[in-house]
Scaffold this motif. Structure first.
Motif, short mmCIF file in Angstrom:
data_model
loop_
_atom_site.label_atom_id
_atom_site.label_comp_id
_atom_site.label_asym_id
_atom_site.label_seq_id
_atom_site.Cartn_x
_atom_site.Cartn_y
_atom_site.Cartn_z
N LEU A 144 0.83 -1.20 0.00
CA LEU A 144 0.00 0.00 0.00
C LEU A 144 0.87 1.25 0.00
O LEU A 144 0.57 2.24 -0.66
N PHE A 145 1.96 1.18 0.79
CA PHE A 145 2.81 2.36 0.97
C PHE A 145 4.28 1.99 0.78
O PHE A 145 4.66 0.81 0.80
N ILE A 177 5.95 5.02 5.40
CA ILE A 177 4.78 4.83 6.27
C ILE A 177 4.71 3.36 6.64
O ILE A 177 4.78 2.49 5.77
N ARG A 178 4.58 3.10 7.94
CA ARG A 178 4.31 1.74 8.42
C ARG A 178 3.18 1.80 9.44
O ARG A 178 3.20 2.64 10.33
N ASN A 230 -12.93 4.38 2.50
CA ASN A 230 -13.22 3.19 3.30
C ASN A 230 -12.43 1.98 2.86
O ASN A 230 -12.74 0.85 3.27
N GLU A 231 -11.43 2.16 2.02
CA GLU A 231 -10.65 1.02 1.59
C GLU A 231 -9.21 1.43 1.28
O GLU A 231 -8.92 2.59 1.02
N GLY A 232 -8.33 0.44 1.33
CA GLY A 232 -6.94 0.64 0.93
C GLY A 232 -6.24 1.74 1.68
O GLY A 232 -6.36 1.90 2.89
N ARG A 233 -5.45 2.53 0.93
CA ARG A 233 -4.68 3.62 1.53
C ARG A 233 -5.59 4.65 2.20
O ARG A 233 -5.26 5.18 3.25
N GLY A 234 -6.72 4.91 1.55
CA GLY A 234 -7.65 5.89 2.11
C GLY A 234 -8.19 5.49 3.46
O GLY A 234 -8.45 6.34 4.32
N ALA A 260 -3.47 -9.66 2.23
CA ALA A 260 -2.16 -9.03 1.97
C ALA A 260 -1.15 -10.06 1.49
O ALA A 260 -0.34 -9.80 0.61
N LYS A 261 -1.23 -11.27 2.09
CA LYS A 261 -0.28 -12.32 1.70
C LYS A 261 -0.50 -12.73 0.25
O LYS A 261 0.44 -12.96 -0.50
N SER A 262 -1.79 -12.80 -0.15
CA SER A 262 -2.07 -13.17 -1.53
C SER A 262 -1.56 -12.10 -2.49
O SER A 262 -1.09 -12.39 -3.57
#
Length: 885
Positions: A35-36, A66-67, A300-304, A440-442
Motif C-alpha cells: 500500500l505504501f 509509512i508503516r 473506506n478502503e486501501g490507503r484511504g 495481503a499475503k495473496s
C-alpha cells in the motif's frame, strides 16, 4: 542538530563520495504488493533484484516511509512512528561490505565541525550475523571496536530477504547506547530501549530459494553482482542529537504535540496517559499531512482507509484529552510549518490538504454523535437486561461499521457504570486482521512475479510510438503464459507479449489502455490489456485468435483507430472540464483523480458541496466553449522545474519523473503535466455532456461526462424522449415541464382520494370483525382471514382498530392477510389480555411458523410472515392455541 540539517549532512556526505542523490519517492508505492513505501529501499527494489538495470552504480536518498503494522505502539515507545524518514545509501555491484562499514563509521564519528554527526565511538555498538566473520573482522579493523561491542545474532534479526526466492544476505546494525538510566548493561542483545538501533547495513550477496520462513531457506549461490542497501532512521538520530527522550519531541514533531497541549489545556509531562495521547496526535497528524501531500484521500478502503484511521485516532485522542470540538485547523497548520522546510510540497498543496482534513473531521464528529446515540441505546438495553458488560459484538459493530474507536467505547461505557466484553471484541478484531493478512499475503505474491520481467527489461525500455503512429512494426521479445516465460503461444491461449516497440498505449495517468491487435506472419492476437508491470516495460495481455506466435518473430501492433479517437477526445475533455471547474469554482477545485476511456470521462476534485444545476450547466458551457474555439493542443517534453515555472499543473497525488510531458490547450488556458494521448485541436473533442455529479468522500466530489459521439448520442436520445413525451401529452417542448408538473399534481390528488377510500373501506370492516369476537375463558378472541390487502400497514391498522373497538376487555386480535402474494400475520393484545398472560410476540411467532416463516415482536403488537397461503387456517388455529384458548 535540527532534523533538516541531519538530512542534508547525509546527502552531502554521500554525494561527495560519488553517490547520485535520488529524491524521495512518493509514499504511494509503485510495488503492487504494498500500500505504501514501507522502507527506504523500496524504490530501489527493481535495481537491487536486477529486474531493471540500475541507472547509476551508487545512490543515496532520504525516503519518506509509512508503516502501520505497529500503530498501537505509537506514543508508547520512544521510536515507533507511523511516518518516518529513512536515510539510505546503495551500491549496485559497486562497493561492498568494507565500503559500507567504512562510510557509516566515518559519517557517525566525524565531528560536527567537519560535517559528520559527532557521535562518541564509545557510545556505539554493532551487531553482525553470527556466521559473518568477514563483517566482524572489518568492524574491528575499520572502527577499532573490541569483541564485546560486536555482538553476533541469528537469522531472525541479522539476515535480510524479501520472503520470496531471490537476493538475500546478512546485515549489520549500529546501535547507540543511551546510558544506564535507560536500562541494563549488555549491549543490543539484552535491552532494546537502552540500545537504540540507528543504522542497518544489508550485504546482499546470495541467491536463495525454498523460502519457508524468515530463518528457513536455502542458499543457492553467491550473486555475481553484490549490492549494498542501508537505512539510517532520521528521527532516531534526531532525538539523540537533540537530547530529547523520543522521536515525538524532535523539531519536526514537537510543534503538533505542543498545539494539542495548548488546545486541551493539559501539560505535557504531567500525566503518562495524556502524554501518550499527545504523542499519538503529533505522529498521526504529521503522518496524515504527508500522506495527503502525496495525494491519498480518506476513504473506506486501501490507503484511504489507513489515512481515515489515522485522522480518526487523532480526533479520538483529542476527545480523551477533553476536547470535543474541531482542532484540525490548528494541528495541521502546526505540522505544515514544521515540515515545509524539508518538504515544500506540503505548503504548496496545503489548501487541498486542509480542505480534506477539515471535511473528514466534520464528518467524524457527526459520526461520533450518531455512534454515541447507538451506544446509549446499547447501554440502556444492557442495564435493562441486568447485565454489567456491554456485548463485544456491539463494540465491534460500533468500531467496524460506524468508525467508533474501541477506546472511546470503553471510556463511555465506564462512565455509564458498565464494562465491555473486551475478549469477544478482540476475537472479532483478530478474525478481521486474519482476513486482512490473508489478503495481503495473496497480494504479496505479485512482487515475486515481477522477476520474470527482468530479462526483458535488461534489453532496454519499450519504445512507445503511439503518440504519432497507430501502426508500428517490431519484434516479439518475450511471451509469458500463466506468469512463466514460454517459447510460443497458440490459438485459444491467453498470454502476455512483450514487444521492443509498440503503438498501443499502456494504462496510466487515468487513461484506460488502448484496444487493438498484434499481427504477424501466420498469427493474429487480440489485445485485452496493456500495462507497465515494471518501470520502462510495456506488456500486452492478448488472446491468440489465429495461428502461433513465437519469441523473436516480427510483429506489428495496430491500434483500434475508433477507440483511440474516443480515448483522446475523453482525455483532452478531462483537461477542459478541469480548467472549466477551476474557472467557475476557483483554484481550490483541484483535480484529485481521473479516469477516461473512449467516450467517457470521470474527474474527482476538491470541493465540499454539491453543484447546483445552474453551476453544473455553467461548467459544461465553459468546457464546450473551449471546444468551439478550436484551441490548439501542443505537447512538449521538458525538465519538471521548467514545466512548473511555466505554470503547468502537477496534479495532486500524481508522480512525475525529472523530464515531463506538458500538454497545453490554448496555451495557458489549460496547461498540465500529462503522459496521455490527446487531440490536435479542441474542436476534435466534439461535445462534452456532463451526466453526473456526486460525492466521493469528505470535501471530494466527482463529475462524470460523456464525450464526442457518446455525448451526441445521449443528447439525441434525450431529444427523442422529449419528442415522444410532447406527442403523448399533446404539448410543446417548452411547456413540457409544466405539463408533467400538472400530471404529477393530479396523480398525487388521486392517490390521496384512493387512500381515503381504502381507509374508509378498512374502517367499514372493523365493526364486522369485532362482532366475530369469541369469549374463550377470560379472553375475547378474534381470529380471521381478511383476504388481499395493499400493504402490511393496512393489516396492522385493521388489527389495532379492531382491538380498540373491543374497548377495555381482555382481547386478542389475530388476523392473516395476503400481501404481495404472500401470507402476513398480525397479533394485537389489549392491556387486560397481557395481564392475563397473552403475548402478541408469542402469538405472531406461532402463526408465522405455521405459514412456513418466522416472526415476533412486542407483547402488544407483533407480526410474522411465511410463504404458504394454503396454511392460513392452520395459522389461525395456532393463534388460538398460543393465546391459551
Amino acid at each position: 542538530m535540527q532534523t533538516a540539517e541531519i538530512r542534508q549532512r547525509w546527502l552531502d556526505f554521500f554525494a561527495e563520495r560519488g553517490h547520485t542523490v535520488v529524491p524521495s519517492a512518493s509514499l504511494v508505492s509503485d510495488d503492487p504488493s504494498l500500500l505504501f513505501t514501507v522502507a527506504g529501499m523500496v524504490p530501489f527494489v527493481p535495481y537491487l533484484t536486477g529486474v531493471v538495470p540500475a541507472p547509476y552504480p551508487r545512490a543515496t536518498s532520504v525516503q519518506k516511509c509509512i508503516r502501520t503494522n505497529d500503530i498501537e505502539e505509537v506514543g508508547k515507545t520512544p521510536r515507533h512512528g507511523t511516518f518516518f524518514q529513512m536515510n539510505g545509501n546503495f551500491s549496485f555491484g559497486d562497493y561492498f561490505k568494507e565500503g559500507a562499514i567504512t562510510a557509516a563509521w566515518e559519517l557517525l564519528t566525524t565531528s560536527e565541525a567537519e560535517g559528520g554527526y559527532g557521535f562518541d565511538p564509545k557510545d556505539l555498538w554493532v551487531t553482525v550475523y553470527e556466521d559473518d566473520d568477514e563483517a566482524r573482522e572489518i568492524w574491528k579493523r575499520v572502527a577499532g571496536l573490541p569483541d564485546e561491542r560486536i555482538q553476533g545474532l541469528g537469522k531472525d534479526t541479522n539476515y535480510w530477504h524479501t520472503g520470496q526466492p531471490g537476493p538475500a544476505g546478512p546485515c549489520s546494525e549500529i546501535f547507540f547506547d543511551r546510558g544506564p538510566e535507560y536500562g541494563i548493561d549488555g549491549g543490543p542483545a539484552t535491552d532494546d530501549d537502552r540500545y537504540v538501533e540507528i543504522w542497518n547495513l544489508v550485504f546482499m550477496q546470495y541467491l536463495i530459494a525454498d523460502v519457508k520462513s524468515k530463518v528457513d531457506f536455502t542458499i543457492v549461490k553467491e550473486l555475481p553482482k553484490k549490492n549494498i542497501d542501508t537505512g539510517m532512521g532520521l528521527e532516531r538520530v534526531a532525538f539523540i542529537k537533540q537530547g530529547v527522550d523520543n522521536m515525538y519531541e524532535i523539531d519536526q514533531v514537537r510543534p503538533v504535540l505542543d498545539a494539542a497541549a495548548r488546545l486541551s489545556g493539559r501539560r505535557y509531562g504531567a500525566d503518562h496517559e495524556d502524554d501518550v495521547r499527545m504523542r499519538v496526535i503529533a505522529d498521526h497528524i504529521r503522518s496524515s499531512l504527508m500522506l495527503m501531500s502525496d495525494g491519498v484521500t480518506p476513504s473506506n478502503e486501501g490507503r484511504g482507509y489507513i489515512l481515515r484511521r489515522l485522522l480518526r485516532r487523532s480526533i479520538r485522542a483529542m476527545r480523551l484529552l477533553g476536547v470535543e470540538g474541531p482542532t484540525f485547523r490548528e494541528l495541521f497548520a502546526a505540522s505544515r510549518d514544521a515540515m515545509k522546510a524539508a518538504y515544500p510540497e506540503v505548503a504548496t498543496s496545503y489548501t487541498q490538504i486542509e480542505q480534506l482534513a477539515l471535511g473528514e473531521e466534520a464528518t467524524f464528529l457527526r459520526t461520533l454523535t450518531a455512534g454515541t446515540a447507538i451506544l446509549d441505546t446499547a447501554v440502556a438495553k444492557t442495564k435493562a437486561d441486568g447485565a454489567a458488560e456491554l456485548a463485544g459484538d456491539t463494540a465491534f459493530l460500533l468500531h467496524d461499521t460506524y468508525g467508533f474507536p474501541i477506546e472511546l467505547t470503553l471510556e463511555m461505557a465506564e462512565e455509564a457504570g458498565l464494562a465491555v466484553d473486551r475478549p469477544a471484541f478482540d476475537t472479532l478484531m483478530a478474525d478481521q486482521r486474519s482476513r486482512a493478512k490473508a489478503d495481503a499475503k495473496s497480494k504479496k505474491k505479485v512482487l515475486a512475479d515481477l522477476s520474470v520481467y527482468s530479462d526483458f527489461r535488461a534489453r532496454g525500455e519499450t519504445v512507445f510510438t503511439g503518440y504519432t503512429d497507430l501502426v508500428t512494426d517490431s519484434s516479439v521479445l518475450g511471451i509469458l503464459v500463466d506468469g512463466r516465460p514460454v517459447a510460443s503461444a497458440i490459438a485459444g491461449q491467453t498470454a502476455e507479449v512483450i514487444l521492443a516497440e509498440t503503438s498501443l498505449y499502456a494504462e496510466s495517468g487515468g487513461q484506460a489502455p488502448d484496444q487493438g491487435r498484434i499481427v504477424g506472419d501466420g498469427f493474429e492476437l487480440k489485445v485485452l490489456d496493456v500495462q507497465k508491470p515494471v518501470k520502462g516495460l510495456i506488456s500486452h495481455t492478448v488472446s491468440v485468435t489465429t495461428g502461433e506466435v513465437g519469441v523473436g518473430v516480427p510483429a506489428t501492433s495496430i491500434v483500434d483507430e475508433d477507440y483511440r479517437r474516443g480515448a483522446t477526445q475523453a482525455h483532452s475533455g478531462t483537461h477542459l472540464v478541469h480548467a472549466a471547474l477551476r474557472q467557475v469554482l476557483g483554484p481550490t477545485a483541484h483535480q484529485s483523480g481521473s479516469f477516461n476511456k473512449a467516450g467517457y470521462l470521470r474527474l474527482d476534485y476538491g470541493w465540499n458541496q454539491a453543484l447546483s444545476a445552474e453551476t453544473r450547466s455553467e461548467i459544461e458551457e465553459v468546457a464546450n466553449g473551449a471546444v468551439r474555439e478550436n484551441l490548439e493542443v501542443v505537447t512538449r517534453e521538458m525538465p519538471i522545474d521548467e514545466a512548473k515555472a511555466l505554470g503547468a499543473m502537477a496534479l495532486f497525488g500524481e508522480k512525475y519523473g525529472d523530464v515531463v510531458r506538458v500538454v497545453d490547450i490554448g496555451g495557458p488556458w489549460s496547461r498540465e503535466l500529462c503522459a496521455g494521448t490527446h487531440v490536435a485541436r479542441s474542436a476534435e473533442v466534439g461535445m462534452i455532456n456532463i451526466v453526473g455529479e456526486s460525492s466521493v468522500g469528505a470535501s471530494n466530489r466527482r463529475v462524470e461526462s460523456l464525450v464526442g459521439k457518446d455525448a451526441f448520442q445521449r443528447f439525441a436520445a434525450e431529444r427523442a424522449l422529449v419528442q415522444e413525451l410532447t406527442g403523448t401529452l399533446k404539448t410543446r417542448p417548452e411547456l413540457l415541464v409544466d405539463r408533467v408538473g400538472e400530471l404529477v399534481a393530479s396523480l398525487k390528488a388521486a392517490e390521496k382520494k384512493i387512500q381515503a377510500f381504502e381507509a374508509k373501506a378498512l374502517n367499514d370492516r372493523v365493526p364486522d370483525l369485532a362482532s366475530k369476537a369469541e369469549r374463550v375463558g377470560d379472553l375475547l378472541l378474534v381470529t380471521e382471514a381478511v383476504g388481499r390487502l395493499g400493504s402490511g400497514d393496512e393489516l396492522r391498522s385493521l388489527a389495532t382498530a379492531v382491538r380498540g373497538r373491543l374497548g377495555d376487555a381482555a382481547s386478542v386480535v389475530a388476523l392473516v392477510g395476503e400481501v404481495g402474494g404472500k401470507p402476513l400475520a398480525i397479533a394485537a393484545t389489549s392491556p387486560a389480555a397481557r395481564d392475563a398472560g397473552a403475548n402478541a410476540g408469542t402469538i405472531a411467532k406461532a402463526m408465522a411458523a405455521a405459514l412456513g416463516g418466522g416472526g415476533g415482536g412486542k407483547p402488544d403488537l407483533a407480526q410474522g410472515g411465511g410463504t404458504d397461503l394454503g396454511a392460513i387456517p392452520a395459522a389461525l388455529g395456532a393463534a388460538r392455541t398460543a393465546s391459551g384458548a
